[in-house]
Enzyme design. Structure first.
Site, PDB file in Angstrom:
ATOM      1  N   SER A  13       0.793  -1.017  -2.601  1.00 41.43           N
ATOM      2  CA  SER A  13       2.107  -0.434  -2.941  1.00 41.43           C
ATOM      3  C   SER A  13       3.244  -1.113  -2.177  1.00 41.43           C
ATOM      4  O   SER A  13       4.416  -0.814  -2.408  1.00 41.43           O
ATOM      5  CB  SER A  13       2.117   1.068  -2.630  1.00 41.43           C
ATOM      6  N   GLY A  14       2.908  -2.008  -1.258  1.00 44.72           N
ATOM      7  CA  GLY A  14       3.932  -2.649  -0.420  1.00 44.72           C
ATOM      8  C   GLY A  14       4.703  -3.730  -1.163  1.00 44.72           C
ATOM      9  O   GLY A  14       4.387  -4.068  -2.314  1.00 44.72           O
ATOM     10  N   HIS A 158      15.581 -11.933   8.343  1.00 43.75           N
ATOM     11  CA  HIS A 158      14.770 -11.155   7.399  1.00 43.75           C
ATOM     12  C   HIS A 158      15.452  -9.836   7.058  1.00 43.75           C
ATOM     13  O   HIS A 158      16.360  -9.398   7.770  1.00 43.75           O
ATOM     14  CB  HIS A 158      13.378 -10.865   7.987  1.00 43.75           C
ATOM     15  N   LYS A 162      11.713  -5.204   8.106  1.00 49.14           N
ATOM     16  CA  LYS A 162      10.679  -5.979   8.811  1.00 49.14           C
ATOM     17  C   LYS A 162      10.439  -5.384  10.193  1.00 49.14           C
ATOM     18  O   LYS A 162      11.394  -5.092  10.917  1.00 49.14           O
ATOM     19  CB  LYS A 162      11.089  -7.451   8.901  1.00 49.14           C
TER      20      LYS A 162
HETATM   21  N1  NDP Z   1       2.281 -14.807   5.361  1.00 52.82           N
HETATM   22  C1  NDP Z   1       3.278 -14.688   4.478  1.00 52.82           C
HETATM   23  O1  NDP Z   1       3.566 -15.614   3.675  1.00 52.82           O
HETATM   24  C2  NDP Z   1       4.036 -13.402   4.423  1.00 52.82           C
HETATM   25  C3  NDP Z   1       3.705 -12.397   5.290  1.00 52.82           C
HETATM   26  N2  NDP Z   1       4.288 -11.178   5.183  1.00 52.82           N
HETATM   27  C4  NDP Z   1       3.757 -10.155   6.080  1.00 52.82           C
HETATM   28  O2  NDP Z   1       2.985  -9.249   5.304  1.00 52.82           O
HETATM   29  C5  NDP Z   1       3.010  -7.955   5.894  1.00 52.82           C
HETATM   30  C6  NDP Z   1       3.442  -6.915   4.863  1.00 52.82           C
HETATM   31  O3  NDP Z   1       4.761  -7.175   4.467  1.00 52.82           O
HETATM   32  P1  NDP Z   1       5.476  -6.271   3.342  1.00 52.82           P
HETATM   33  O4  NDP Z   1       4.691  -6.303   2.080  1.00 52.82           O
HETATM   34  O5  NDP Z   1       6.889  -6.690   3.330  1.00 52.82           O
HETATM   35  O6  NDP Z   1       5.354  -4.823   4.022  1.00 52.82           O
HETATM   36  P2  NDP Z   1       5.330  -3.389   3.349  1.00 52.82           P
HETATM   37  O7  NDP Z   1       5.600  -2.417   4.439  1.00 52.82           O
HETATM   38  O8  NDP Z   1       6.172  -3.365   2.129  1.00 52.82           O
HETATM   39  O9  NDP Z   1       3.808  -3.228   2.858  1.00 52.82           O
HETATM   40  C7  NDP Z   1       2.736  -3.083   3.741  1.00 52.82           C
HETATM   41  C8  NDP Z   1       1.621  -2.372   3.026  1.00 52.82           C
HETATM   42  O10 NDP Z   1       0.497  -2.279   3.913  1.00 52.82           O
HETATM   43  C9  NDP Z   1       0.100  -0.919   4.022  1.00 52.82           C
HETATM   44  N3  NDP Z   1      -0.424  -0.605   5.343  1.00 52.82           N
HETATM   45  C10 NDP Z   1       0.245  -0.654   6.513  1.00 52.82           C
HETATM   46  N4  NDP Z   1      -0.535  -0.240   7.521  1.00 52.82           N
HETATM   47  C11 NDP Z   1      -1.736   0.053   6.972  1.00 52.82           C
HETATM   48  C12 NDP Z   1      -2.943   0.560   7.483  1.00 52.82           C
HETATM   49  N5  NDP Z   1      -3.088   0.796   8.787  1.00 52.82           N
HETATM   50  N6  NDP Z   1      -3.977   0.733   6.620  1.00 52.82           N
HETATM   51  C13 NDP Z   1      -3.830   0.472   5.308  1.00 52.82           C
HETATM   52  N7  NDP Z   1      -2.683   0.022   4.757  1.00 52.82           N
HETATM   53  C14 NDP Z   1      -1.648  -0.181   5.589  1.00 52.82           C
HETATM   54  C15 NDP Z   1       1.367  -0.126   3.763  1.00 52.82           C
HETATM   55  O11 NDP Z   1       1.055   1.202   3.401  1.00 52.82           O
HETATM   56  P3  NDP Z   1       2.033   2.396   3.871  1.00 52.82           P
HETATM   57  O12 NDP Z   1       3.249   2.225   3.043  1.00 52.82           O
HETATM   58  O13 NDP Z   1       1.241   3.625   3.572  1.00 52.82           O
HETATM   59  O14 NDP Z   1       2.289   2.183   5.339  1.00 52.82           O
HETATM   60  C16 NDP Z   1       1.993  -0.943   2.644  1.00 52.82           C
HETATM   61  O15 NDP Z   1       1.421  -0.630   1.390  1.00 52.82           O
HETATM   62  C17 NDP Z   1       3.955  -8.084   7.115  1.00 52.82           C
HETATM   63  O16 NDP Z   1       3.182  -8.345   8.253  1.00 52.82           O
HETATM   64  C18 NDP Z   1       4.791  -9.304   6.749  1.00 52.82           C
HETATM   65  O17 NDP Z   1       5.353  -9.940   7.864  1.00 52.82           O
HETATM   66  C19 NDP Z   1       5.230 -10.902   4.246  1.00 52.82           C
HETATM   67  C20 NDP Z   1       5.625 -11.869   3.375  1.00 52.82           C
HETATM   68  C21 NDP Z   1       5.068 -13.206   3.395  1.00 52.82           C
HETATM   69  O1  LIG Z   2       8.025  -9.674   6.558  1.00 51.84           O
HETATM   70  C1  LIG Z   2       8.433 -10.530   5.713  1.00 51.84           C
HETATM   71  O2  LIG Z   2       9.143 -10.207   4.758  1.00 51.84           O
HETATM   72  C2  LIG Z   2       8.029 -11.925   5.892  1.00 51.84           C
HETATM   73  N1  LIG Z   2       7.162 -12.192   6.814  1.00 51.84           N
HETATM   74  C3  LIG Z   2       6.614 -13.455   7.122  1.00 51.84           C
HETATM   75  C4  LIG Z   2       6.954 -13.828   8.551  1.00 51.84           C
HETATM   76  O3  LIG Z   2       6.856 -12.972   9.442  1.00 51.84           O
HETATM   77  O4  LIG Z   2       7.307 -14.982   8.796  1.00 51.84           O
HETATM   78  C5  LIG Z   2       6.915 -14.510   6.106  1.00 51.84           C
HETATM   79  C6  LIG Z   2       8.219 -14.385   5.403  1.00 51.84           C
HETATM   80  O5  LIG Z   2       9.228 -14.945   6.191  1.00 51.84           O
HETATM   81  C7  LIG Z   2       8.539 -12.966   4.979  1.00 51.84           C
END
Ligand code: NDP
Ligand SMILES: O=C(O)C1=N[C@H](C(=O)O)C[C@H](O)C1
Length: 272
Positions: A13-14, A158, A162
């Site tokens: 859902s994120g 960001h 975040k």
């Molecule tokens: N490597 C890359 O290219 C990128 C990395 N990211 C990273 O990805 C991660 C997620 O980002 P984003 O999608 O924006 O965040 P969101 O907060 O939108 O989504 C995170 C999701 O993970 C779930 N979640 C969090 N904690 C837990 C848990 N303990 N157990 C199960 N589910 C959990 C959340 O559920 P709930 O809502 O119930 O908490 C939510 O559905 C971050 O660390 C971000 O920095 C993001 C973009 C690109």
């Molecule tokens: O949390 C985000 O949104 C993102 N997280 C990653 C990071 O921590 O670098 C990648 C991207 O920049 C988006």
């Protein structure tokens, strides 16, 4: 035609979870076979498509990790550090490859990821976009070419939701700069400046984090000397770049030996 790869998405859902669903369901090479959310989440037990406000997809959202991973090929995980450790252990037990995009993991948390000796096949990167991974290599090259007359600063921006700083990408870029200079990042990293900090230390690598609005992700690596500045910049304007990279990583795992890999391996940008 080869069989589409069966992919499970965690944190469905994120922001990234939703983007991954869109990317996977429009790919001919992959099939969404499972969707995970944490226990108690409102989507548990619902059809994913309906939970997302569209047509049914025939994939139920579950909090049962072991059952959801059964028969899958890869799990793609953009959640949070503690959750990712649990998914990594479950994926290794199930013999399922694990693509990790989660950032903000401490060294102690990374050490809890199962090793390849326990059959873990992990691809982990703080940024899955092609552009940032190219920037990592460029940063290393520029840092190697310049001496300490050039102060290195990594500046990232960001969205206001975040939770971790510096971003995973900023740390990848800082690490690349340190490698280029032949130093250990932990010895030269300046991550917080506030109050009377004293003059900048020669040779240090600084980090600055901006948070606001809906900024997807922007990273500058600044090399500042007397009389000139070089700025290497990446701007992500759409999260699909991360989802496409994650799907590429998932497809790349087919037939690979257990190991810990990153996007440079996936993109063929690793140095020999
Ligand atoms: N490597 C890359 O290219 C990128 C990395 N990211 C990273 O990805 C991660 C997620 O980002 P984003 O999608 O924006 O965040 P969101 O907060 O939108 O989504 C995170 C999701 O993970 C779930 N979640 C969090 N904690 C837990 C848990 N303990 N157990 C199960 N589910 C959990 C959340 O559920 P709930 O809502 O119930 O908490 C939510 O559905 C971050 O660390 C971000 O920095 C993001 C973009 C690109
Ligand atoms: O949390 C985000 O949104 C993102 N997280 C990653 C990071 O921590 O670098 C990648 C991207 O920049 C988006």
């Amino acid at each position: 035609m080869t069989k589409p790869m069966g992919i499970v998405v965690t944190g469905v859902s994120g922001r990234m979870g939703r983007m991954l669903v869109e990317t996977i369901t429009t790919s001919e090479k992959a099939r969404l076979v499972g969707a995970l959310e944490r226990a108690g989440h409102a989507w548990i037990g619902q059809d994913l498509g309906q939970a997302m406000g569209s047509a049914p997809m025939g994939v139920m959202v579950s909090d049962d990790i072991a059952q959801t991973l059964e028969g899958a090929d890869v799990v793609i995980d953009f959640t949070a550090p503690t959750a990712t450790i649990g998914f990594a252990q479950a994926a290794a037990r199930a013999g399922v490859a694990h693509v990790i995009g989660t950032t903000g993991m401490s060294g102690a948390e990374i050490a809890q990821l199962p090793p390849p000796s326990r059959d873990a096949l992990i691809v982990r990167a703080g940024n899955m976009s092609l552009g940032v991974n190219l920037l990592v290599q460029l940063t290393k090259q520029v840092a190697a070419a310049l001496d300490e007359d050039y102060d290195i600063e990594v500046i990232e921006a960001h969205h206001n939701q975040k939770v971790d700083a510096p971003s995973g990408t900023a740390l990848m870029l800082g690490e690349a700069a340190a490698q280029g200079r032949g130093v250990m990042l932990e010895d030269v990293s300046d991550r917080a400046r506030d109050g009377i900090t004293g003059a900048r230390q020669r040779g240090h690598i600084g980090f600055a984090a901006i948070r606001g609005g809906d900024i997807v992700g922007e990273h500058d690596v600044l090399f500042a000397a007397t009389g000139e500045r070089i700025i290497l910049r990446h701007v992500a304007s759409d999260r699909s770049v991360f989802a496409r990279g994650a799907l590429k990583a998932a497809l790349w795992t087919a037939g690979k030996a257990p190991g810990h890999y990153d996007m440079l391996d996936v993109l063929g940008l690793s140095e020999q």
